[in-house]
Design an enzyme around this catalytic site. Structure first.
Site, PDB file in Angstrom:
ATOM      1  N   GLY A 189       3.371  -8.069  -5.440  1.00  7.52           N
ATOM      2  CA  GLY A 189       4.807  -8.297  -5.471  1.00  7.52           C
ATOM      3  C   GLY A 189       5.286  -9.154  -6.619  1.00  7.52           C
ATOM      4  O   GLY A 189       6.489  -9.353  -6.778  1.00  7.52           O
ATOM      5  N   SER A 215      -7.023  -1.608  -7.692  1.00 10.39           N
ATOM      6  CA  SER A 215      -6.211  -0.397  -7.574  1.00 10.39           C
ATOM      7  C   SER A 215      -5.391  -0.167  -8.839  1.00 10.39           C
ATOM      8  O   SER A 215      -5.175  -1.079  -9.640  1.00 10.39           O
ATOM      9  CB  SER A 215      -5.273  -0.511  -6.376  1.00 10.39           C
ATOM     10  OG  SER A 215      -4.383  -1.606  -6.551  1.00 10.39           O
ATOM     11  N   ARG A 216      -4.958   1.063  -8.989  1.00  6.96           N
ATOM     12  CA  ARG A 216      -3.945   1.373  -9.996  1.00  6.96           C
ATOM     13  C   ARG A 216      -2.566   1.128  -9.390  1.00  6.96           C
ATOM     14  O   ARG A 216      -2.409   1.068  -8.171  1.00  6.96           O
ATOM     15  CB  ARG A 216      -4.047   2.831 -10.435  1.00  6.96           C
ATOM     16  CG  ARG A 216      -5.340   3.159 -11.179  1.00  6.96           C
ATOM     17  CD  ARG A 216      -5.296   4.585 -11.680  1.00  6.96           C
ATOM     18  NE  ARG A 216      -6.552   4.999 -12.285  1.00  6.96           N
ATOM     19  CZ  ARG A 216      -6.884   4.767 -13.540  1.00  6.96           C
ATOM     20  NH1 ARG A 216      -6.047   4.114 -14.321  1.00  6.96           N
ATOM     21  NH2 ARG A 216      -8.039   5.191 -14.014  1.00  6.96           N
ATOM     22  N   ALA A 217      -1.575   0.996 -10.262  1.00  9.70           N
ATOM     23  CA  ALA A 217      -0.214   0.772  -9.789  1.00  9.70           C
ATOM     24  C   ALA A 217       0.283   1.980  -9.006  1.00  9.70           C
ATOM     25  O   ALA A 217       0.005   3.128  -9.364  1.00  9.70           O
ATOM     26  CB  ALA A 217       0.709   0.501 -10.973  1.00  9.70           C
ATOM     27  N   THR A 219       3.684   1.396  -7.032  1.00 10.32           N
ATOM     28  CA  THR A 219       5.118   1.136  -7.205  1.00 10.32           C
ATOM     29  C   THR A 219       5.366  -0.012  -8.182  1.00 10.32           C
ATOM     30  O   THR A 219       6.506  -0.369  -8.423  1.00 10.32           O
ATOM     31  CB  THR A 219       5.772   0.788  -5.856  1.00 10.32           C
ATOM     32  OG1 THR A 219       5.112  -0.359  -5.294  1.00 10.32           O
ATOM     33  CG2 THR A 219       5.668   1.947  -4.885  1.00 10.32           C
ATOM     34  N   ASP A 277       5.099  -2.091   4.640  1.00 12.18           N
ATOM     35  CA  ASP A 277       3.977  -2.970   4.322  1.00 12.18           C
ATOM     36  C   ASP A 277       3.906  -4.039   5.407  1.00 12.18           C
ATOM     37  O   ASP A 277       4.061  -5.233   5.133  1.00 12.18           O
ATOM     38  CB  ASP A 277       4.168  -3.598   2.941  1.00 12.18           C
ATOM     39  CG  ASP A 277       2.851  -4.101   2.361  1.00 12.18           C
ATOM     40  OD1 ASP A 277       1.802  -3.815   2.951  1.00 12.18           O
ATOM     41  OD2 ASP A 277       2.890  -4.784   1.320  1.00 12.18           O
ATOM     42  N   SER A 285      -5.781  -3.336   5.451  1.00 14.55           N
ATOM     43  CA  SER A 285      -6.027  -2.697   4.162  1.00 14.55           C
ATOM     44  C   SER A 285      -6.864  -3.587   3.259  1.00 14.55           C
ATOM     45  O   SER A 285      -7.879  -3.162   2.693  1.00 14.55           O
ATOM     46  CB  SER A 285      -4.691  -2.366   3.492  1.00 14.55           C
ATOM     47  OG  SER A 285      -4.884  -1.886   2.180  1.00 14.55           O
ATOM     48  N   LYS A 309       7.025 -10.505  -1.823  1.00 12.42           N
ATOM     49  CA  LYS A 309       6.786  -9.857  -0.532  1.00 12.42           C
ATOM     50  C   LYS A 309       7.008 -10.825   0.618  1.00 12.42           C
ATOM     51  O   LYS A 309       7.530 -10.463   1.670  1.00 12.42           O
ATOM     52  CB  LYS A 309       5.355  -9.315  -0.469  1.00 12.42           C
ATOM     53  CG  LYS A 309       5.134  -8.010  -1.193  1.00 12.42           C
ATOM     54  CD  LYS A 309       3.722  -7.502  -0.941  1.00 12.42           C
ATOM     55  CE  LYS A 309       3.470  -6.179  -1.647  1.00 12.42           C
ATOM     56  NZ  LYS A 309       2.103  -5.684  -1.392  1.00 12.42           N
TER      57      LYS A 309
END
Length: 526
Positions: A189, A215-217, A219, A277, A285, A309
């Site tokens: 975030g 991870s890849r982006a 959002t 989320d 996750s 977030k």
């Protein structure tokens, strides 16, 4: 004269095969099959649109959601089309015969229905649901139902543990045969914030094992893997990554091919478009991925801010308690830090700009962003204290010495070379060709920066697909600015993306200008 009867036709359960056709449609982590409406198979019960079908060829089998088409240019009556995801999963050449049948309903559907009704599920219920999700037995509609049910139903902490445990058990689980195996994660975030790319070489240079898969982006304008990809290959076979980790004590790679908690990747494909989320799903996750990756010790960063977030300290403390409970049940040593998320960390937002910031910090460049340096040192220091030979409170000084001495840069260069180095000069980063500046409309002090707004502007400019696109910050909260002074510079690869980003910044720059008294101070841990 005997009455003749039609000759009996022997029953054969094997349907006439169809010819496989690759349909160039990206269905994002969902297997989709395409069948023509006039195909004889379509007339059979169970082959309506959105139904689940089983496809077999060459001894391989996949499940897919069925789409029905009327255009023979997509598929004709003798063909079965597969989306890009489904075609890759089946691994069979175009034109090969494929057989299709109705898929059996997932065995866990009754448990899903109970969750939709608001019931509390058991450990076995979650294991059944997650197994079916990982095997792609759920349609997007069923996946959405599960995600929404868990979000609205507010999973209790035992259910969050059951969900996390089930996600670990489906897929690969690594064992590095040593302790501690450390990792660091931020709940996200906050634009920029590429602390992982600094923490990993620092702790690896100290000697701790830190296999960082990121991870890849989805959002955001860039994920750790997107930024690292500016410097080195990140999409590597897992066995090769294992060798890199054992040799260099760390890596910075994309985790998409590792099959660690694969159900999580499927659930994310539904959660992100819905902007769901929930705390329970976030905890499951993150922790399932870390435990599956063989981590024994995790440092978790929870940024707090008005445009993060997590918006308040009470919310952050409640989330920390949930993380600590589930991590404890899973045998994971967890250290949670609550940090300042009121503005981006570092100057760059976008892969190339963030890579510039990281390499400037590692090389002790005079223009390196101090906020990124300081936050990375504090996080690395906390991670170093997972080492039983490091006394509490000594970690920061050790981390600073490793960075200042150049050992962190040397370790990062070794990891980059092992993963496959790419040419990159932080003093002349390959930025996108077009740019414009957003300026202050009045004199005053920067009292606030909207993280979400700046992230959206960077994405409109083309980040992360265009690695050189993004936002370069020229002012921060607390800075005094004059009317007409640049606040940030936007880089875009194409003129239309430049225009989209410009229109968005004209509506709202994401910066608040006022007086010092208007700045809200958060009492975070550091």
């Amino acid at each position: 004269m005997k009455k003749s009867h039609p000759e009996a036709v022997p029953l054969d359960d094997t349907l006439s095969p169809l010819s496989l056709k690759r349909v160039g449609i990206d269905t994002y982590r969902e297997n989709v099959a395409y069948l023509h409406r006039e195909c004889d198979l379509y007339r059979a019960e169970g082959f309506q649109a959105l139904s689940k079908v089983e496809i077999r060829a060459n001894g391989r089998r996949i499940l897919a959601s069925l789409n029905v088409v009327d255009d023979t240019s997509i598929v004709d009556c003798q063909q079965l089309g597969l989306s890009e995801d489904a075609y890759a999963s089946l691994g069979t050449e175009e034109g090969h015969p494929v057989s299709v049948s109705q898929a059996e309903p997932p065995a866990s559907i009754p448990a899903l229905h109970r969750k939709l009704a608001g019931e509390r599920l058991s450990r076995d219920d979650f294991r059944g649901i997650i197994r079916d999700i990982a095997e792609l037995r759920y349609s997007k509609i069923e996946l959405t139902a599960f995600v929404v049910a868990c979000d609205r139903g507010e999973l209790d902490r035992e259910e969050v543990f059951y969900l996390s445990d089930a996600m670990v058990r489906v897929g690969r689980r690594l064992d590095w045969h040593e302790q501690p195996v450390v990792d660091k994660h931020c709940i996200g975030g906050i634009p920029g914030n590429r602390t992982s790319m600094l923490v990993v070489p620092i702790v690896a240079a100290h000697g701790l094992l830190c296999p960082k898969t990121s991870s890849r982006a989805i959002t955001s304008p860039s994920g750790t893997a997107d930024t690292m990809e500016v410097l080195a290959d990140v999409d590597l076979p897992f066995d090769a990554l294992g060798d890199i980790v054992r040799t260099h004590r760390g890596c910075l790679a994309w985790g998409g091919t590792s099959q660690l908690s694969p159900a999580d990747d499927v659930l994310i494909s539904v959660e992100r478009p819905l902007s769901i989320d929930s705390p329970g799903q976030m905890v499951a996750s993150i922790l399932s991925k870390k435990v599956a990756a063989g981590s024994t010790h995790l440092l978790l960063d929870i940024p707090v801010g008005p445009h993060a977030k997590v918006r308040s300290m009470p919310e952050a403390r409640q989330l920390r308690k949930l993380f600590e409970f589930v991590a404890g049940r899973m045998g994971l040593t967890l250290d949670v830090v609550i940090t300042d998320g009121s503005q981006p960390v570092g100057r760059g937002i976008g892969p190339v700009l963030e890579a510039r910031d990281v390499m400037q910090v590692l090389s002790n460049h005079p223009e390196a962003p101090m906020d990124l340096r300081q936050k990375a040192l504090r996080l690395a220091g906390r991670m170093l204290e997972f080492d039983p030979d490091v006394r509490g409170g000594d970690g920061f000084g050790i981390a600073r010495d490793i960075l200042d001495s150049g050992r962190a840069l040397e370790k990062m260069q070794a990891i980059i070379a092992a993963q496959g180095a790419k040419s990159f000069d932080p003093d002349a980063p390959p930025l996108a060709a077009h740019h414009f500046e957003v300026v202050a409309h009045e004199a005053g002090m920067v009292t606030g920066i909207d993280n979400l707004k700046l992230a959206r502007i960077a994405r409109l400019a083309g980040a992360p697909k265009a690695a050189g696109a993004g936002v370069d910050l020229l002012a921060r909260i607390g800075d005094r600015v004059e009317a007409g002074q640049p606040l940030y510079r936007v880089h875009a690869a194409f003129r239309n993306e430049l225009a989209f980003a410009h229109q968005s910044s004209e509506r709202d720059s994401g910066f608040s200008i006022g007086q010092a008294a208007q700045i809200t101070r958060l009492n975070v841990e550091f």
